[in-house]
Design a protein around this motif. Structure first.
Motif, PDB file in Angstrom:
ATOM      1  N   ASP A  78      32.094  -5.104   2.205  1.00 27.63           N
ATOM      2  CA  ASP A  78      32.141  -4.215   1.039  1.00 27.63           C
ATOM      3  C   ASP A  78      32.053  -5.053  -0.227  1.00 27.63           C
ATOM      4  O   ASP A  78      33.033  -5.682  -0.640  1.00 27.63           O
ATOM      5  CB  ASP A  78      33.427  -3.392   1.054  1.00 27.63           C
ATOM      6  CG  ASP A  78      33.477  -2.333  -0.047  1.00 27.63           C
ATOM      7  OD1 ASP A  78      32.715  -2.443  -1.024  1.00 27.63           O
ATOM      8  OD2 ASP A  78      34.285  -1.397   0.069  1.00 27.63           O
ATOM      9  N   VAL A  79      30.878  -5.089  -0.832  1.00 28.87           N
ATOM     10  CA  VAL A  79      30.653  -5.920  -2.017  1.00 28.87           C
ATOM     11  C   VAL A  79      31.568  -5.522  -3.166  1.00 28.87           C
ATOM     12  O   VAL A  79      32.058  -6.373  -3.917  1.00 28.87           O
ATOM     13  CB  VAL A  79      29.176  -5.833  -2.455  1.00 28.87           C
ATOM     14  CG1 VAL A  79      28.970  -6.512  -3.806  1.00 28.87           C
ATOM     15  CG2 VAL A  79      28.276  -6.473  -1.416  1.00 28.87           C
ATOM     16  N   ARG A  80      31.827  -4.236  -3.308  1.00 33.11           N
ATOM     17  CA  ARG A  80      32.687  -3.791  -4.412  1.00 33.11           C
ATOM     18  C   ARG A  80      34.095  -4.322  -4.241  1.00 33.11           C
ATOM     19  O   ARG A  80      34.748  -4.733  -5.218  1.00 33.11           O
ATOM     20  CB  ARG A  80      32.670  -2.259  -4.485  1.00 33.11           C
ATOM     21  CG  ARG A  80      31.352  -1.700  -5.016  1.00 33.11           C
ATOM     22  CD  ARG A  80      31.245  -0.204  -4.899  1.00 33.11           C
ATOM     23  NE  ARG A  80      31.168   0.226  -3.506  1.00 33.11           N
ATOM     24  CZ  ARG A  80      30.841   1.451  -3.132  1.00 33.11           C
ATOM     25  NH1 ARG A  80      30.556   2.378  -4.043  1.00 33.11           N
ATOM     26  NH2 ARG A  80      30.777   1.779  -1.858  1.00 33.11           N
ATOM     27  N   ARG A  81      34.579  -4.331  -3.008  1.00 33.53           N
ATOM     28  CA  ARG A  81      35.899  -4.918  -2.735  1.00 33.53           C
ATOM     29  C   ARG A  81      35.874  -6.415  -3.028  1.00 33.53           C
ATOM     30  O   ARG A  81      36.808  -6.962  -3.625  1.00 33.53           O
ATOM     31  CB  ARG A  81      36.291  -4.663  -1.278  1.00 33.53           C
ATOM     32  CG  ARG A  81      37.608  -5.323  -0.863  1.00 33.53           C
ATOM     33  CD  ARG A  81      37.937  -5.032   0.604  1.00 33.53           C
ATOM     34  NE  ARG A  81      39.155  -5.702   1.010  1.00 33.53           N
ATOM     35  CZ  ARG A  81      39.207  -6.931   1.498  1.00 33.53           C
ATOM     36  NH1 ARG A  81      38.088  -7.634   1.629  1.00 33.53           N
ATOM     37  NH2 ARG A  81      40.357  -7.478   1.848  1.00 33.53           N
ATOM     38  N   GLU A 132      25.779   0.936  -2.896  1.00 27.66           N
ATOM     39  CA  GLU A 132      25.979   2.244  -2.272  1.00 27.66           C
ATOM     40  C   GLU A 132      25.245   2.324  -0.933  1.00 27.66           C
ATOM     41  O   GLU A 132      25.831   2.684   0.088  1.00 27.66           O
ATOM     42  CB  GLU A 132      25.493   3.346  -3.208  1.00 27.66           C
ATOM     43  CG  GLU A 132      25.824   4.754  -2.730  1.00 27.66           C
ATOM     44  CD  GLU A 132      27.311   5.056  -2.727  1.00 27.66           C
ATOM     45  OE1 GLU A 132      27.738   5.790  -1.809  1.00 27.66           O
ATOM     46  OE2 GLU A 132      28.035   4.561  -3.617  1.00 27.66           O
ATOM     47  N   GLU A 133      23.968   1.978  -0.941  1.00 26.69           N
ATOM     48  CA  GLU A 133      23.175   2.032   0.279  1.00 26.69           C
ATOM     49  C   GLU A 133      23.322   0.776   1.136  1.00 26.69           C
ATOM     50  O   GLU A 133      23.166   0.826   2.361  1.00 26.69           O
ATOM     51  CB  GLU A 133      21.702   2.232  -0.046  1.00 26.69           C
ATOM     52  CG  GLU A 133      21.331   3.599  -0.577  1.00 26.69           C
ATOM     53  CD  GLU A 133      19.826   3.742  -0.694  1.00 26.69           C
ATOM     54  OE1 GLU A 133      19.181   4.029   0.332  1.00 26.69           O
ATOM     55  OE2 GLU A 133      19.311   3.556  -1.801  1.00 26.69           O
ATOM     56  N   TYR A 134      23.620  -0.350   0.466  1.00 21.85           N
ATOM     57  CA  TYR A 134      23.706  -1.639   1.161  1.00 21.85           C
ATOM     58  C   TYR A 134      25.053  -2.293   0.816  1.00 21.85           C
ATOM     59  O   TYR A 134      25.109  -3.256   0.044  1.00 21.85           O
ATOM     60  CB  TYR A 134      22.561  -2.554   0.729  1.00 21.85           C
ATOM     61  CG  TYR A 134      21.178  -1.954   0.864  1.00 21.85           C
ATOM     62  CD1 TYR A 134      20.427  -2.150   2.006  1.00 21.85           C
ATOM     63  CD2 TYR A 134      20.632  -1.189  -0.171  1.00 21.85           C
ATOM     64  CE1 TYR A 134      19.147  -1.616   2.125  1.00 21.85           C
ATOM     65  CE2 TYR A 134      19.358  -0.646  -0.063  1.00 21.85           C
ATOM     66  CZ  TYR A 134      18.623  -0.859   1.084  1.00 21.85           C
ATOM     67  OH  TYR A 134      17.359  -0.325   1.201  1.00 21.85           O
ATOM     68  N   PRO A 135      26.151  -1.787   1.353  1.00 28.27           N
ATOM     69  CA  PRO A 135      27.478  -2.216   0.897  1.00 28.27           C
ATOM     70  C   PRO A 135      27.884  -3.636   1.284  1.00 28.27           C
ATOM     71  O   PRO A 135      28.734  -4.228   0.628  1.00 28.27           O
ATOM     72  CB  PRO A 135      28.425  -1.203   1.555  1.00 28.27           C
ATOM     73  CG  PRO A 135      27.668  -0.684   2.726  1.00 28.27           C
ATOM     74  CD  PRO A 135      26.231  -0.679   2.321  1.00 28.27           C
ATOM     75  N   VAL A 171      23.119  -4.042   4.278  1.00 30.95           N
ATOM     76  CA  VAL A 171      23.522  -5.331   3.726  1.00 30.95           C
ATOM     77  C   VAL A 171      22.474  -5.787   2.723  1.00 30.95           C
ATOM     78  O   VAL A 171      21.281  -5.531   2.898  1.00 30.95           O
ATOM     79  CB  VAL A 171      23.701  -6.376   4.859  1.00 30.95           C
ATOM     80  CG1 VAL A 171      22.430  -6.502   5.699  1.00 30.95           C
ATOM     81  CG2 VAL A 171      24.109  -7.741   4.303  1.00 30.95           C
ATOM     82  N   HIS A 172      22.922  -6.431   1.646  1.00 31.83           N
ATOM     83  CA  HIS A 172      21.994  -6.989   0.668  1.00 31.83           C
ATOM     84  C   HIS A 172      22.542  -8.305   0.131  1.00 31.83           C
ATOM     85  O   HIS A 172      23.740  -8.591   0.236  1.00 31.83           O
ATOM     86  CB  HIS A 172      21.717  -6.017  -0.476  1.00 31.83           C
ATOM     87  CG  HIS A 172      22.828  -5.927  -1.487  1.00 31.83           C
ATOM     88  ND1 HIS A 172      24.016  -5.282  -1.239  1.00 31.83           N
ATOM     89  CD2 HIS A 172      22.914  -6.401  -2.761  1.00 31.83           C
ATOM     90  CE1 HIS A 172      24.785  -5.356  -2.307  1.00 31.83           C
ATOM     91  NE2 HIS A 172      24.136  -6.029  -3.243  1.00 31.83           N
ATOM     92  N   PHE A 173      21.675  -9.116  -0.450  1.00 35.04           N
ATOM     93  CA  PHE A 173      22.060 -10.432  -0.963  1.00 35.04           C
ATOM     94  C   PHE A 173      20.927 -10.943  -1.851  1.00 35.04           C
ATOM     95  O   PHE A 173      19.808 -10.410  -1.822  1.00 35.04           O
ATOM     96  CB  PHE A 173      22.295 -11.424   0.190  1.00 35.04           C
ATOM     97  CG  PHE A 173      21.130 -11.501   1.123  1.00 35.04           C
ATOM     98  CD1 PHE A 173      20.082 -12.387   0.897  1.00 35.04           C
ATOM     99  CD2 PHE A 173      21.044 -10.647   2.213  1.00 35.04           C
ATOM    100  CE1 PHE A 173      18.991 -12.423   1.741  1.00 35.04           C
ATOM    101  CE2 PHE A 173      19.946 -10.674   3.064  1.00 35.04           C
ATOM    102  CZ  PHE A 173      18.921 -11.569   2.821  1.00 35.04           C
TER     103      PHE A 173
END
Length: 228
Positions: A78-81, A132-135, A171-173
């Protein structure tokens, strides 16, 4: 999992921490050592790895070849976390530590940070939000002596299988390495965004491509309409 090079992909354990930190510094500039632009290995390793190893170690994997950690994929589901923890817990720890170490008294470090600040003012850090789509996110590096052995692809596939089991939608990066971009495309990722970073121009003599890649792992949750 084993391959012909006697390498095993396994979950990260706390004893792997020094090796992961060492590899992160030795590969910090598109696979080359970060000492070219930053003169404090401890602070650089903290910034690159401490969230993953200290706050979400269960999402991290290492490749071990002949008893030596040869590479890693560090993950966040979770990128936001991750961003919240970095801002509220990690940064307040890193900055005082860096001041105590004299990191900001080094001319090389100040020069790098100055150019990062200029890049920030130019709006180069503004990118679309894909969480949102790639957390999920990932950070992967292979020790120089173990490259071209297929370890990177094995690490990626193990991590993707882990995310699928966890029910993560995608997933994204980001990467600034054109060579790495080709590697990710071969492994099924698609480019979501292209931009540039100019903060290495002062010693590389050119801007770098910033490419954000992503992969969907599960269909988006359908919205349920209330019954009338």
């Amino acid at each position: 999992m084993e391959n012909n090079t006697s390498c095993v992909i396994r979950k990260y354990i706390p004893n792997d921490r020094p090796a992961v930190r060492r590899i992160s510094v030795q590969t910090a500039l598109m696979g080359d050592p970060g000492t070219v632009f930053f003169d404090d290995d401890e602070t650089l390793a903290d910034a690159l790895t401490i969230y993953f190893t200290d706050h979400e170690p269960g999402s991290c994997f290492v490749a071990v070849c002949g008893g030596k950690v040869a590479g890693y994929v560090l993950g966040a589901t979770d990128v936001r976390r991750m961003d919240k923890i970095f801002g509220t817990k990690i940064l307040p720890f890193l900055l005082p530590k860096a001041f105590r170490r004299g990191t900001f008294l080094c001319r090389k470090n100040l020069r790098f940070l100055f150019h990062v600040f200029l890049s920030l003012l130019k709006g180069e850090f503004r990118t679309p939000v894909f969480s949102e789509e790639y957390p999920a996110a990932l950070h992967i590096n292979i020790d120089k002596e173990f490259r071209a052995l297929g370890i990177g692809s094995k690490l990626i596939h193990v991590y993707l299988d882990y995310l699928k089991k966890e029910g993560v939608a995608g997933v994204h990066f980001a990467t600034m390495s054109e060579k790495a971009a080709g590697f990710f495309e071969k492994n099924g990722f698609r480019r979501l965004f292209s931009g540039k970073r100019s903060y290495f121009r002062y010693f590389l003599g050119r801007d770098l491509l910033l490419a954000i890649y992503g992969m969907r792992l599960a269909p988006a949750k359908a919205q349920v309409c209330p019954q009338r």
